[in-house]
Design a protein around this motif. Structure first.
Motif, PDB file in Angstrom:
ATOM      1  N   GLU A 144     -16.617 -13.556   1.721  1.00 13.13           N
ATOM      2  CA  GLU A 144     -17.259 -12.678   2.708  1.00 13.13           C
ATOM      3  C   GLU A 144     -16.247 -12.307   3.793  1.00 13.13           C
ATOM      4  OE1 GLU A 144     -21.732 -14.234   3.111  1.00 13.13           O
ATOM      5  OE2 GLU A 144     -20.288 -15.858   2.949  1.00 13.13           O
ATOM      6  N   TYR A 145     -15.385 -11.343   3.462  1.00 13.94           N
ATOM      7  CA  TYR A 145     -14.259 -11.017   4.340  1.00 13.94           C
ATOM      8  C   TYR A 145     -14.687 -10.284   5.609  1.00 13.94           C
ATOM      9  CZ  TYR A 145     -14.546  -6.382   2.164  1.00 13.94           C
ATOM     10  OH  TYR A 145     -14.987  -5.159   1.713  1.00 13.94           O
ATOM     11  N   ASN A 146     -15.936  -9.831   5.667  1.00 18.06           N
ATOM     12  CA  ASN A 146     -16.401  -9.115   6.849  1.00 18.06           C
ATOM     13  C   ASN A 146     -17.322  -9.954   7.733  1.00 18.06           C
ATOM     14  OD1 ASN A 146     -15.981  -6.626   8.146  1.00 18.06           O
ATOM     15  ND2 ASN A 146     -18.025  -5.931   7.613  1.00 18.06           N
ATOM     16  N   SER A 147     -17.579 -11.205   7.315  1.00 17.00           N
ATOM     17  CA  SER A 147     -18.457 -12.055   8.128  1.00 17.00           C
ATOM     18  C   SER A 147     -17.901 -13.472   8.277  1.00 17.00           C
ATOM     19  CB  SER A 147     -19.869 -12.090   7.538  1.00 17.00           C
ATOM     20  OG  SER A 147     -19.838 -12.525   6.183  1.00 17.00           O
ATOM     21  N   TYR A 148     -17.706 -14.178   7.151  1.00 10.03           N
ATOM     22  CA  TYR A 148     -17.188 -15.543   7.262  1.00 10.03           C
ATOM     23  C   TYR A 148     -15.737 -15.562   7.737  1.00 10.03           C
ATOM     24  CZ  TYR A 148     -15.618 -20.244   6.196  1.00 10.03           C
ATOM     25  OH  TYR A 148     -15.080 -21.497   6.304  1.00 10.03           O
ATOM     26  N   VAL A 149     -14.902 -14.711   7.157  1.00 13.32           N
ATOM     27  CA  VAL A 149     -13.473 -14.722   7.497  1.00 13.32           C
ATOM     28  C   VAL A 149     -13.237 -14.402   8.977  1.00 13.32           C
ATOM     29  CG1 VAL A 149     -11.184 -13.810   6.953  1.00 13.32           C
ATOM     30  CG2 VAL A 149     -12.848 -14.163   5.119  1.00 13.32           C
ATOM     31  N   PRO A 150     -13.890 -13.371   9.556  1.00 15.26           N
ATOM     32  CA  PRO A 150     -13.673 -13.106  10.986  1.00 15.26           C
ATOM     33  C   PRO A 150     -14.028 -14.287  11.895  1.00 15.26           C
ATOM     34  CG  PRO A 150     -14.657 -11.204   9.951  1.00 15.26           C
ATOM     35  CD  PRO A 150     -14.672 -12.301   8.913  1.00 15.26           C
ATOM     36  N   TYR A 151     -15.004 -15.106  11.505  1.00  8.67           N
ATOM     37  CA  TYR A 151     -15.333 -16.284  12.316  1.00  8.67           C
ATOM     38  C   TYR A 151     -14.105 -17.158  12.550  1.00  8.67           C
ATOM     39  CZ  TYR A 151     -15.615 -21.325  11.480  1.00  8.67           C
ATOM     40  OH  TYR A 151     -15.319 -22.669  11.431  1.00  8.67           O
ATOM     41  N   LEU A 152     -13.215 -17.238  11.557  1.00  3.51           N
ATOM     42  CA  LEU A 152     -12.063 -18.129  11.631  1.00  3.51           C
ATOM     43  C   LEU A 152     -11.043 -17.704  12.674  1.00  3.51           C
ATOM     44  CD1 LEU A 152     -11.606 -18.734   7.819  1.00  3.51           C
ATOM     45  CD2 LEU A 152     -12.357 -20.417   9.508  1.00  3.51           C
ATOM     46  N   THR A 153     -11.119 -16.457  13.138  1.00  3.07           N
ATOM     47  CA  THR A 153     -10.200 -16.042  14.195  1.00  3.07           C
ATOM     48  C   THR A 153     -10.514 -16.764  15.508  1.00  3.07           C
ATOM     49  OG1 THR A 153     -11.585 -14.113  14.722  1.00  3.07           O
ATOM     50  CG2 THR A 153      -9.781 -13.778  13.164  1.00  3.07           C
ATOM     51  N   PHE A 154     -11.743 -17.246  15.665  1.00  5.77           N
ATOM     52  CA  PHE A 154     -12.098 -18.013  16.877  1.00  5.77           C
ATOM     53  C   PHE A 154     -11.354 -19.347  16.917  1.00  5.77           C
ATOM     54  CE2 PHE A 154     -14.430 -20.709  19.707  1.00  5.77           C
ATOM     55  CZ  PHE A 154     -14.948 -19.890  20.688  1.00  5.77           C
ATOM     56  N   PRO A 155     -11.468 -20.214  15.878  1.00  3.82           N
ATOM     57  CA  PRO A 155     -10.667 -21.447  15.907  1.00  3.82           C
ATOM     58  C   PRO A 155      -9.164 -21.185  15.869  1.00  3.82           C
ATOM     59  CG  PRO A 155     -11.858 -21.247  13.819  1.00  3.82           C
ATOM     60  CD  PRO A 155     -12.410 -20.217  14.744  1.00  3.82           C
ATOM     61  N   PHE A 156      -8.728 -20.059  15.298  1.00  6.09           N
ATOM     62  CA  PHE A 156      -7.300 -19.726  15.331  1.00  6.09           C
ATOM     63  C   PHE A 156      -6.857 -19.536  16.781  1.00  6.09           C
ATOM     64  CE2 PHE A 156      -3.556 -17.118  15.333  1.00  6.09           C
ATOM     65  CZ  PHE A 156      -2.827 -17.554  14.230  1.00  6.09           C
ATOM     66  N   ILE A 157      -7.640 -18.801  17.561  1.00  8.19           N
ATOM     67  CA  ILE A 157      -7.340 -18.616  18.985  1.00  8.19           C
ATOM     68  C   ILE A 157      -7.297 -19.967  19.686  1.00  8.19           C
ATOM     69  CG2 ILE A 157      -8.219 -17.652  21.161  1.00  8.19           C
ATOM     70  CD1 ILE A 157      -9.470 -15.376  19.424  1.00  8.19           C
ATOM     71  N   CYS A 158      -8.243 -20.852  19.335  1.00  7.07           N
ATOM     72  CA  CYS A 158      -8.276 -22.198  19.932  1.00  7.07           C
ATOM     73  C   CYS A 158      -7.003 -22.982  19.606  1.00  7.07           C
ATOM     74  CB  CYS A 158      -9.494 -22.974  19.416  1.00  7.07           C
ATOM     75  SG  CYS A 158     -11.085 -22.319  19.960  1.00  7.07           S
ATOM     76  N   ALA A 159      -6.515 -22.844  18.375  1.00  2.99           N
ATOM     77  CA  ALA A 159      -5.319 -23.584  17.953  1.00  2.99           C
ATOM     78  C   ALA A 159      -4.079 -23.107  18.710  1.00  2.99           C
ATOM     79  CB  ALA A 159      -5.112 -23.430  16.449  1.00  2.99           C
TER      80      ALA A 159
END
Length: 296
Positions: A63-78
């Motif tokens: 789900e590249y338009n829903s699940y994948v974008p969520y991961l940009t949040f923890p990426f910002i946190c990292a």
């Protein structure tokens, strides 16, 4: 999630709590990715080799338009955590989590998410408070970790050609056509009052600004995004004034998370992204309240 925003705005958030929330996000992210892949491909066990299956299938069924974008949040946190003075253990966790997220996002072919993590990396590299020499060391170690894990999972694996073709195709002109078509469905007066909440129930124009314009009109669409826009502007001003710059870069990007992904989907209503949309706004209000309480 409105009660979450209200609670954080009244309670206040400290710098230590911002850090702790980020740690939780980056620890969960790799586990979430591998669990998600186990469910999608229904093969093997919970291991990094699930990413190999993803590479072979070119990110099919992701789900590249829903699940994948969520991961940009923890990426910002990292990236935020790497900009703080954290211990070697936390840095190692950040390197590992960053690598897994980056590889997954790349293999998913989600270009919108790839662009946001690129923007995040550039902003922190240029504006946070760490010296240039330390940044080069930290980012080099992160790149080495990424390369090592990517080499491990793609060893003796044939990358699916569909993945390569998606990136070589460039931007999707089709997306702009969908946006234009969504607006063209409205009568002139519906630009002001909308066509009703039930007028767009399914995916629609793949743009939350346009979908809410279709539903309630331009005025109420702007009102619904106004808290994020005002908070982002004020947070960006703090960054330019060098007031707690690293923390406000972090918060600005969390606010941008909602505005940016709303151009390509519906993050405030998405099961994966919605909590992080409202959490970003709540952290902005809570962090400002925490600073006020500290001064008192």
């Amino acid at each position: 999630y409105v009660p979450l925003v209200i609670y954080l705005s009244l309670r206040g958030i400290t710098k230590e709590e911002l850090r702790n929330i980020s740690i939780v996000a980056i620890v969960i992210a790799p586990i979430s990715i591998l669990s998600y892949l186990l469910k999608v491909y229904n093969e093997g066990a919970l291991s990094l080799l699930l990413l190999s299956s993803m590479a072979e299938q070119g990110g099919a069924n992701i789900e590249y338009n829903s699940y994948v974008p969520y991961l940009t949040f923890p990426f910002i946190c990292a990236i935020y955590l790497l900009s703080l003075r954290v211990g070697s253990l936390f840095k190692a966790i950040c390197f590992f989590s960053l690598s897994i997220m980056s590889i997954f996002i790349f293999l998913s072919s989600s270009r919108q998410s790839m662009l946001l993590i690129f923007i995040t990396t550039i902003l922190f590299f240029n504006f946070d408070s760490i010296s240039k020499s330390k940044k080069i060391i930290v980012y080099s170690l992160a790149a080495l970790t990424l390369f090592a894990i990517y080499s491990y999972i793609t060893f003796d694996v044939q990358i699916n050609k569909n993945l390569i073709s998606k990136y070589s195709a460039g931007a999707e002109s089709n997306r702009f056509f969908i946006w234009q078509k969504g607006l063209s469905l409205l009568e002139w007066h519906e630009y002001l009052i909308g066509a009703g909440l039930s007028s767009v129930v399914a995916s629609g124009p793949h743009n939350d600004f346009i979908r809410w314009t279709q539903r309630v009109g331009l005025i109420f669409m702007i009102i619904s995004f106004l808290p994020y826009i005002i908070a982002l502007i004020k947070s960006s001003i703090r960054v330019l004034k060098k007031e707690d710059r690293t923390h406000y870069i972090f918060i600005s990007l969390l606010l941008l998370f909602t505005i940016y992904h709303s151009l390509f989907g519906y993050p405030r209503e998405d099961v994966y992204q919605s909590v992080y949309c409202f959490l970003g706004l709540g952290l902005w209000l809570g962090f400002n309240k925490g600073l006020i309480l500290k001064r008192l």
